[in-house]
Scaffold this active site. Structure first.
Site, PDB file in Angstrom:
ATOM      1  N   GLU A 167      -3.483   3.053   7.809  1.00  0.00           N
ATOM      2  CA  GLU A 167      -2.206   2.513   7.331  1.00  0.00           C
ATOM      3  C   GLU A 167      -1.155   2.443   8.435  1.00  0.00           C
ATOM      4  O   GLU A 167      -0.460   1.445   8.561  1.00  0.00           O
ATOM      5  CB  GLU A 167      -1.629   3.406   6.211  1.00  0.00           C
ATOM      6  CG  GLU A 167      -2.198   3.142   4.842  1.00  0.00           C
ATOM      7  CD  GLU A 167      -1.593   4.059   3.786  1.00  0.00           C
ATOM      8  OE1 GLU A 167      -1.245   3.568   2.712  1.00  0.00           O
ATOM      9  OE2 GLU A 167      -1.466   5.286   4.025  1.00  0.00           O
ATOM     10  N   CYS A 216       8.689  -6.537  -3.276  1.00  0.00           N
ATOM     11  CA  CYS A 216       9.984  -7.206  -3.451  1.00  0.00           C
ATOM     12  C   CYS A 216      11.021  -6.270  -4.078  1.00  0.00           C
ATOM     13  O   CYS A 216      10.702  -5.443  -4.919  1.00  0.00           O
ATOM     14  CB  CYS A 216       9.844  -8.408  -4.370  1.00  0.00           C
ATOM     15  SG  CYS A 216       8.662  -9.609  -3.785  1.00  0.00           S
ATOM     16  N   HIS A 247     -27.507   8.198   6.626  1.00  0.00           N
ATOM     17  CA  HIS A 247     -27.839   7.016   5.818  1.00  0.00           C
ATOM     18  C   HIS A 247     -27.063   5.799   6.272  1.00  0.00           C
ATOM     19  O   HIS A 247     -26.866   4.866   5.503  1.00  0.00           O
ATOM     20  CB  HIS A 247     -27.596   7.316   4.339  1.00  0.00           C
ATOM     21  CG  HIS A 247     -28.440   8.431   3.829  1.00  0.00           C
ATOM     22  ND1 HIS A 247     -29.803   8.340   3.726  1.00  0.00           N
ATOM     23  CD2 HIS A 247     -28.116   9.698   3.447  1.00  0.00           C
ATOM     24  CE1 HIS A 247     -30.291   9.492   3.278  1.00  0.00           C
ATOM     25  NE2 HIS A 247     -29.281  10.324   3.109  1.00  0.00           N
ATOM     26  N   LYS A 283      -4.619   7.296   5.884  1.00  0.00           N
ATOM     27  CA  LYS A 283      -3.354   7.493   6.619  1.00  0.00           C
ATOM     28  C   LYS A 283      -3.446   6.879   8.007  1.00  0.00           C
ATOM     29  O   LYS A 283      -2.541   6.188   8.450  1.00  0.00           O
ATOM     30  CB  LYS A 283      -3.007   8.985   6.780  1.00  0.00           C
ATOM     31  CG  LYS A 283      -2.517   9.714   5.569  1.00  0.00           C
ATOM     32  CD  LYS A 283      -1.141   9.354   5.108  1.00  0.00           C
ATOM     33  CE  LYS A 283      -1.165   8.188   4.172  1.00  0.00           C
ATOM     34  NZ  LYS A 283      -1.407   8.415   2.786  1.00  0.00           N
ATOM     35  N   TRP A 303       8.310  -9.712  -0.422  1.00  0.00           N
ATOM     36  CA  TRP A 303       7.004  -9.362   0.131  1.00  0.00           C
ATOM     37  C   TRP A 303       6.082 -10.489  -0.321  1.00  0.00           C
ATOM     38  O   TRP A 303       5.792 -10.635  -1.497  1.00  0.00           O
ATOM     39  CB  TRP A 303       6.548  -8.016  -0.432  1.00  0.00           C
ATOM     40  CG  TRP A 303       5.325  -7.463   0.194  1.00  0.00           C
ATOM     41  CD1 TRP A 303       5.227  -6.770   1.374  1.00  0.00           C
ATOM     42  CD2 TRP A 303       3.991  -7.532  -0.324  1.00  0.00           C
ATOM     43  NE1 TRP A 303       3.926  -6.414   1.606  1.00  0.00           N
ATOM     44  CE2 TRP A 303       3.144  -6.860   0.591  1.00  0.00           C
ATOM     45  CE3 TRP A 303       3.412  -8.091  -1.469  1.00  0.00           C
ATOM     46  CZ2 TRP A 303       1.770  -6.733   0.401  1.00  0.00           C
ATOM     47  CZ3 TRP A 303       2.045  -7.972  -1.654  1.00  0.00           C
ATOM     48  CH2 TRP A 303       1.239  -7.300  -0.724  1.00  0.00           C
ATOM     49  N   ASN A 312      11.042 -10.794  -8.868  1.00  0.00           N
ATOM     50  CA  ASN A 312       9.908  -9.956  -8.454  1.00  0.00           C
ATOM     51  C   ASN A 312       8.773 -10.229  -9.420  1.00  0.00           C
ATOM     52  O   ASN A 312       9.022 -10.385 -10.615  1.00  0.00           O
ATOM     53  CB  ASN A 312      10.241  -8.463  -8.587  1.00  0.00           C
ATOM     54  CG  ASN A 312      11.192  -7.998  -7.524  1.00  0.00           C
ATOM     55  OD1 ASN A 312      11.568  -8.766  -6.652  1.00  0.00           O
ATOM     56  ND2 ASN A 312      11.587  -6.743  -7.607  1.00  0.00           N
ATOM     57  N   GLY A 313       7.550 -10.203  -8.931  1.00  0.00           N
ATOM     58  CA  GLY A 313       6.411 -10.408  -9.814  1.00  0.00           C
ATOM     59  C   GLY A 313       5.670 -11.679  -9.447  1.00  0.00           C
ATOM     60  O   GLY A 313       5.869 -12.245  -8.364  1.00  0.00           O
ATOM     61  N   GLU A 326      -8.559  10.397   2.471  1.00  0.00           N
ATOM     62  CA  GLU A 326      -7.101  10.294   2.605  1.00  0.00           C
ATOM     63  C   GLU A 326      -6.694  10.306   4.080  1.00  0.00           C
ATOM     64  O   GLU A 326      -5.808   9.556   4.488  1.00  0.00           O
ATOM     65  CB  GLU A 326      -6.446  11.439   1.812  1.00  0.00           C
ATOM     66  CG  GLU A 326      -4.952  11.564   1.918  1.00  0.00           C
ATOM     67  CD  GLU A 326      -4.161  10.316   1.485  1.00  0.00           C
ATOM     68  OE1 GLU A 326      -4.735   9.400   0.888  1.00  0.00           O
ATOM     69  OE2 GLU A 326      -2.959  10.261   1.791  1.00  0.00           O
ATOM     70  N   ARG A 385      10.343  -0.104   0.676  1.00  0.00           N
ATOM     71  CA  ARG A 385       9.276  -0.613  -0.187  1.00  0.00           C
ATOM     72  C   ARG A 385       8.356  -1.563   0.553  1.00  0.00           C
ATOM     73  O   ARG A 385       7.274  -1.878   0.062  1.00  0.00           O
ATOM     74  CB  ARG A 385       9.885  -1.336  -1.398  1.00  0.00           C
ATOM     75  CG  ARG A 385      10.663  -0.404  -2.311  1.00  0.00           C
ATOM     76  CD  ARG A 385      11.610  -1.172  -3.186  1.00  0.00           C
ATOM     77  NE  ARG A 385      10.934  -1.965  -4.176  1.00  0.00           N
ATOM     78  CZ  ARG A 385      10.847  -1.645  -5.461  1.00  0.00           C
ATOM     79  NH1 ARG A 385      11.389  -0.541  -5.889  1.00  0.00           N
ATOM     80  NH2 ARG A 385      10.237  -2.422  -6.306  1.00  0.00           N
ATOM     81  N   LYS A 430       5.467  -0.086  -0.525  1.00  0.00           N
ATOM     82  CA  LYS A 430       5.511   1.263  -1.104  1.00  0.00           C
ATOM     83  C   LYS A 430       5.178   1.232  -2.588  1.00  0.00           C
ATOM     84  O   LYS A 430       4.493   2.096  -3.102  1.00  0.00           O
ATOM     85  CB  LYS A 430       6.923   1.823  -0.906  1.00  0.00           C
ATOM     86  CG  LYS A 430       7.115   3.216  -1.425  1.00  0.00           C
ATOM     87  CD  LYS A 430       6.427   4.186  -0.518  1.00  0.00           C
ATOM     88  CE  LYS A 430       6.443   5.602  -1.050  1.00  0.00           C
ATOM     89  NZ  LYS A 430       5.396   6.405  -0.398  1.00  0.00           N
TER      90      LYS A 430
HETATM   91  C1  G6P Z   1       0.798   1.528  -2.354  1.00  0.00           C
HETATM   92  C2  G6P Z   1       1.423   2.602  -1.495  1.00  0.00           C
HETATM   93  C3  G6P Z   1       0.497   3.811  -1.446  1.00  0.00           C
HETATM   94  C4  G6P Z   1       0.181   4.288  -2.843  1.00  0.00           C
HETATM   95  C5  G6P Z   1      -0.370   3.166  -3.731  1.00  0.00           C
HETATM   96  C6  G6P Z   1      -0.424   3.575  -5.182  1.00  0.00           C
HETATM   97  O1  G6P Z   1      -0.340   1.030  -1.746  1.00  0.00           O
HETATM   98  O2  G6P Z   1       1.648   2.142  -0.187  1.00  0.00           O
HETATM   99  O3  G6P Z   1       1.104   4.856  -0.702  1.00  0.00           O
HETATM  100  O4  G6P Z   1      -0.749   5.323  -2.773  1.00  0.00           O
HETATM  101  O5  G6P Z   1       0.481   2.024  -3.652  1.00  0.00           O
HETATM  102  O6  G6P Z   1       0.893   3.755  -5.626  1.00  0.00           O
HETATM  103  P1  G6P Z   1       1.354   4.722  -6.770  1.00  0.00           P
HETATM  104  O7  G6P Z   1       2.845   4.555  -6.803  1.00  0.00           O
HETATM  105  O8  G6P Z   1       0.725   4.242  -8.041  1.00  0.00           O
HETATM  106  O9  G6P Z   1       0.942   6.097  -6.400  1.00  0.00           O
END
Ligand code: G6P
Length: 614
Positions: free
Chosen positions: A494, A2, A510, A491, A75, A99-100, A487, A27, A609
């Site tokens: 995502e 949000c 395993h 990616k 969101w 927000n929250g 990672e 975001r 984000k």
């Molecule tokens: C969200 C974002 C990710 C990020 C994660 C942790 O899921 O989409 O890209 O890695 O939060 O966020 P931070 O700001 O703590 O790195």
């Protein structure tokens, strides 16, 4: 997640609010809305599910204007994305954005229903606006009603509130969710992120936990959680780059991948000499704290967690310091046993991730007890963010604003900052000067090598075609490359929505080997290191089952493309840099696969984000 924008000026603020919302789009959100108080003291509410562009279409059909207004991107947490669940929420003459998460909303809702309030939405937020209304109805002004309401709220909130009865006042409050006040000349603003207001001001007040602020045209009066009037400093943000500009790139993510040579260089700047790491980079107290560190506990979420996993290999290898790495949402809810001399390290691109922040607060609380943490360090990309303000030490990554939801340059700069930290800690634990010189000389080569790795774009694009019809993928790595495989898999899932998993290659037999057939692409991170021969044996196991291998390796590693094996040749590089560098072709792979799939690269579905709620 949000986003909030609010404005009070002597001009129509509609466009300021909309531009703010556009700047917060990165975001991640599912609906947007705005409420303006017009010249006739009528609240003009427009909201709609979908993108800010959909809200603009509504506003074209039904224009609204005013000198006071609040706006929001939502969101969904409580209640599905829909017009009615979107913010702002209105109770008669009062409008609010939030927000929250309000944890006690059910009991408040029942109390308010008993008083005759009718609820239109399924959100937790709507209770807040009715609560404020009920408190204002008994004679309080808006500030007093919001202040009183916050005393009854449990959970996390950032609030922006306006009243049709007070056209010259914007009230805001925060606890657990970020909120800044943008300071203008005879006009003032609020937002959940300074970026939303960069077009109107470069001066910001960062509200503290529990603050309530009354904003008028000429002033900003802040009261702290005890109700005392306080003076919060005004920070001037320097020019920097305007991240809202995509430049010549098609997507922010693409731009951010290609910015990596520069931001990596910026993160190293002033922090390394010719042969050594300048420990001052970790802050004035580093000299006093680092020699006391006997153990390190790293805490983070998402991509930042993967950066922590890489750092563990470096710390234990170079510094001989035991290191544990845990996701914040887990550690915050378990009883931990802390050894004396443990440094608590958080890693975060945003500095506002709710779970990471909660874990830090808990650790600091424990630190005050006898057997608690030694101190806290954050590796973070946003100056003045909550994690930076609440940690004893901070090491900033210099990635600049990252807009693409899938983190790229923030991750590689985290790895650079972590490498500096690990070398600094290794130094006080007897790292020989020659080894330090070797590591630092590799770091000097990093920006140029990054450039060469981004140059793999065309090659990776060709490789990506093999993934367009796939539904699953397996990523493999060994040692320090295992977190890079994690990672890479993150990616891909995502942004292309392909189900991807990562395993240390030694774990194949395993379990995951059972999944391998001609339809399962297996992506391998294979630098020329001491585990290479072992990795090669693991890959034979995949080939023997008809699995399609995609190997990222330098010529020295001795792989050759053949039917069933595609080798993406990468430049040779020092071993200490390989996790940072091998990340780049994996980012490019997920980017190109997402392009082929036609997904929303910068704002993938359901993701945000900056995750400021639990
Ligand atoms: C969200 C974002 C990710 C990020 C994660 C942790 O899921 O989409 O890209 O890695 O939060 O966020 P931070 O700001 O703590 O790195």
């Amino acid at each position: 997640m949000c986003g909030i924008v609010g404005a009070l000026a002597q001009r129509n603020v509609n466009e300021i609010l909309l531009e703010g919302l556009r700047r917060l789009e990165y975001r991640g959100y599912d609906s947007a809305g705005v409420c303006l108080l017009d010249g006739d003291r009528q609240l003009q509410l427009r909201k709609s599910q979908g993108k800010v562009a959909d809200l603009e279409t509504r506003l074209d059909a039904e224009p609204a204007s005013g000198r006071l207004g609040i706006a929001h991107t939502r969101w969904a947490t409580h209640g599905a994305p829909s017009d009615v669940n979107s913010h702002p929420h209105v109770s008669d003459n009062i409008a609010l954005v939030h927000n929250g998460i309000i944890e006690n909303y059910q009991s408040l809702r029942t109390q308010l229903q008993d008083k005759g309030y009718r609820f239109l939405s399924d959100t937790d937020t709507e209770v807040v606006v009715h609560l404020i209304h009920s408190l204002a109805a008994s004679g309080r002004n808006l500030l007093a009603a919001v202040t009183e309401a916050t005393k009854q709220l449990e959970g996390a909130y950032a609030l922006g509130v306006i009243s049709a009865d007070e056209p010259e006042v914007l009230v805001c409050a925060r606890s657990g969710s970020p909120l800044v006040v943008g300071v203008g000349i005879e006009e003032n603003f609020i937002a959940s992120d300074p970026m939303a207001l960069r077009q109107v001001t470069d001066r910001f007040i960062y509200l503290e936990e529990g603050d309530v602020a009354e904003i008028t045209l000429g002033g900003i009066a802040v009261r702290d959680k005890l109700g005392e009037e306080v003076s919060r400093p005004v920070h001037k943000l320097n020019g920097g780059h305007d991240a809202a500009d995509k430049g010549r790139y098609r997507h922010y993510m693409q731009k951010e991948i290609f910015e990596q040579p520069q931001v990596v260089e910026a993160t190293l700047a002033g922090r390394i000499g010719e042969k050594s790491v300048l420990s001052e980079a970790l802050g004035a107290r580093a000299h006093e704290i680092l020699p006391e560190v006997k153990q390190v506990q790293i805490v983070a979420c998402g991509t930042s967690y993967h950066a922590g996993l890489v750092a563990r290999y470096w710390l234990e290898d170079w510094a001989g310091i035991p290191c544990s790495v845990e996701v914040a949402s887990e550690i915050r809810y378990r009883k931990t046993a802390v050894r004396p001399g443990t440094l608590f390290v958080t890693i975060s691109q945003s500095g506002e991730t709710a779970d990471t922040l909660a874990a830090l607060r808990q650790a600091r609380q424990q630190g005050q007890e006898e057997l608690g943490y030694l101190a806290s360090l954050t590796i973070c990309n946003v100056p003045n963010s909550s994690l930076v303000r609440e940690s004893e030490l901070s090491l900033m990554t210099e990635a600049g604003p990252e807009i693409g939801v899938a983190s790229t340059k923030a991750f590689t700069t985290q790895l650079v900052a972590l490498q500096l930290f690990c070398i600094a800690l290794a130094k006080v634990n007897g790292l020989p000067a020659e080894r330090e010189a070797e590591l630092v000389s590799a770091l000097h080569q990093l920006p140029q090598l990054m450039e060469q790795f981004t140059g793999l774009d065309r090659l990776v694009q060709q490789t990506s075609e093999a993934f367009a019809e796939k539904h699953h993928a397996l990523f493999l790595g060994r040692g320090v490359e295992y977190p890079i495989a994690l990672e890479g898999a993150l990616k891909l899932k995502e942004i292309s929505y392909i189900h991807a998993e990562a395993y240390p290659a030694g774990e194949l037999k395993h379990g995951p080997l059972a999944l391998v057939d001609a339809d399962m692409p297996v992506i391998v991170v294979a630098p020329n290191d001491e585990l290479l021969e072992k990795l090669k044996s693991n890959l034979q196991e995949v080939r023997a089952r008809g699995g399609q291998l995609f190997v990222f390796a330098s010529p020295e590693a001795g792989f050759a493309s053949e039917p069933g094996v595609t080798v993406v040749e990468v430049p040779d590089a020092p071993e200490s840099l390989s996790p940072i560098l091998y990340t780049v072709p994996l980012q490019l792979l997920s980017y190109h696969v997402a392009l082929l799939k036609g997904t929303d690269v910068d704002q993938p579905r359901n993701l945000a984000k900056s995750v400021t709620v639990e």
